[in-house]
Design a protein around this motif. Structure first.
Motif, short mmCIF file in Angstrom:
data_model
loop_
_atom_site.label_atom_id
_atom_site.label_comp_id
_atom_site.label_asym_id
_atom_site.label_seq_id
_atom_site.Cartn_x
_atom_site.Cartn_y
_atom_site.Cartn_z
N THR A 181 0.82 -1.21 0.00
CA THR A 181 0.00 0.00 0.00
C THR A 181 0.86 1.27 0.00
O THR A 181 0.40 2.31 -0.45
N ALA A 182 2.09 1.18 0.49
CA ALA A 182 2.99 2.33 0.41
C ALA A 182 3.35 2.60 -1.05
O ALA A 182 3.44 3.76 -1.47
N VAL A 183 3.54 1.53 -1.82
CA VAL A 183 3.80 1.68 -3.26
C VAL A 183 2.58 2.28 -3.95
O VAL A 183 2.70 3.15 -4.81
N LEU A 207 7.20 4.66 5.72
CA LEU A 207 7.20 4.49 4.28
C LEU A 207 5.88 4.93 3.66
O LEU A 207 5.85 5.58 2.62
N LEU A 208 4.77 4.61 4.33
CA LEU A 208 3.46 5.02 3.82
C LEU A 208 3.31 6.54 3.85
O LEU A 208 2.92 7.15 2.86
N ILE A 209 3.62 7.15 4.98
CA ILE A 209 3.45 8.61 5.11
C ILE A 209 4.39 9.35 4.16
O ILE A 209 3.98 10.25 3.43
N GLY A 210 5.65 8.95 4.15
CA GLY A 210 6.61 9.59 3.26
C GLY A 210 6.32 9.31 1.80
O GLY A 210 6.44 10.18 0.94
N GLY A 211 5.92 8.06 1.51
CA GLY A 211 5.65 7.67 0.14
C GLY A 211 4.40 8.31 -0.44
O GLY A 211 4.26 8.41 -1.65
N GLY A 212 3.47 8.72 0.41
CA GLY A 212 2.27 9.39 -0.09
C GLY A 212 2.40 10.90 -0.06
O GLY A 212 2.03 11.58 -1.01
#
Length: 138
Positions: A51-53, A108-113
């Motif tokens: 989901t981070a991707v 990773l999710l917060i930074g990736g979004g």
């Protein structure tokens, strides 16, 4: 002074905002996926932050689409909604539970979004500013 939004633009903005809300929820709730044989195949019980991707791809896409079909100044709304959903539901989820897992996948999710979304927002606003001022690129 800018012209008011048409009903079509308002509808598209509402749909894109709702999409950001849903994507934030889904990306948050499916972040703990593991290769444990329950949802994904059993391959060593490793965490898979797919989901981070998804956030890396969809968040800037929502921002750019809003800038294109509504107005560049309104493109902050889907990004803001996504961040508020991920942080708000992650810290105080259903029943007061902590939904945002406390490890590298959350970062990773917060930074990736947020980071690609913010870069898309800045690029869109910068381009809109150049067009408004009549500055030619290059």
């Amino acid at each position: 002074m800018s012209t008011p939004l048409t009903s079509r633009q308002r509808l598209l903005l509402a749909l894109l905002t709702f999409d950001a809300f849903l994507l934030g929820l889904l990306e948050l709730f499916f972040l703990p996926l593991r290769l444990d044989g329950i949802v994904l195949p059993k391959l060593g019980d490793a965490p898979v932050p797919v989901t981070a991707v998804l956030a890396v791809i969809t968040t800037p896409l929502l921002v750019r689409t809003t800038a294109k079909v509504v107005r560049p100044t309104f493109s902050v709304i889907p990004l803001l909604v996504w961040v508020l959903v991920v942080l708000g539901m992650g810290m105080a989820g259903p029943g007061g539970d902590l939904v945002l897992i406390q490890d590298w996948r959350a970062l990773l999710l917060i930074g990736g979004g947020a980071l690609p979304g913010a870069l898309a927002l800045g690029g869109g606003l910068g381009t809109a500013s150049k067009v408004a001022k009549g500055v030619s690129g290059g």
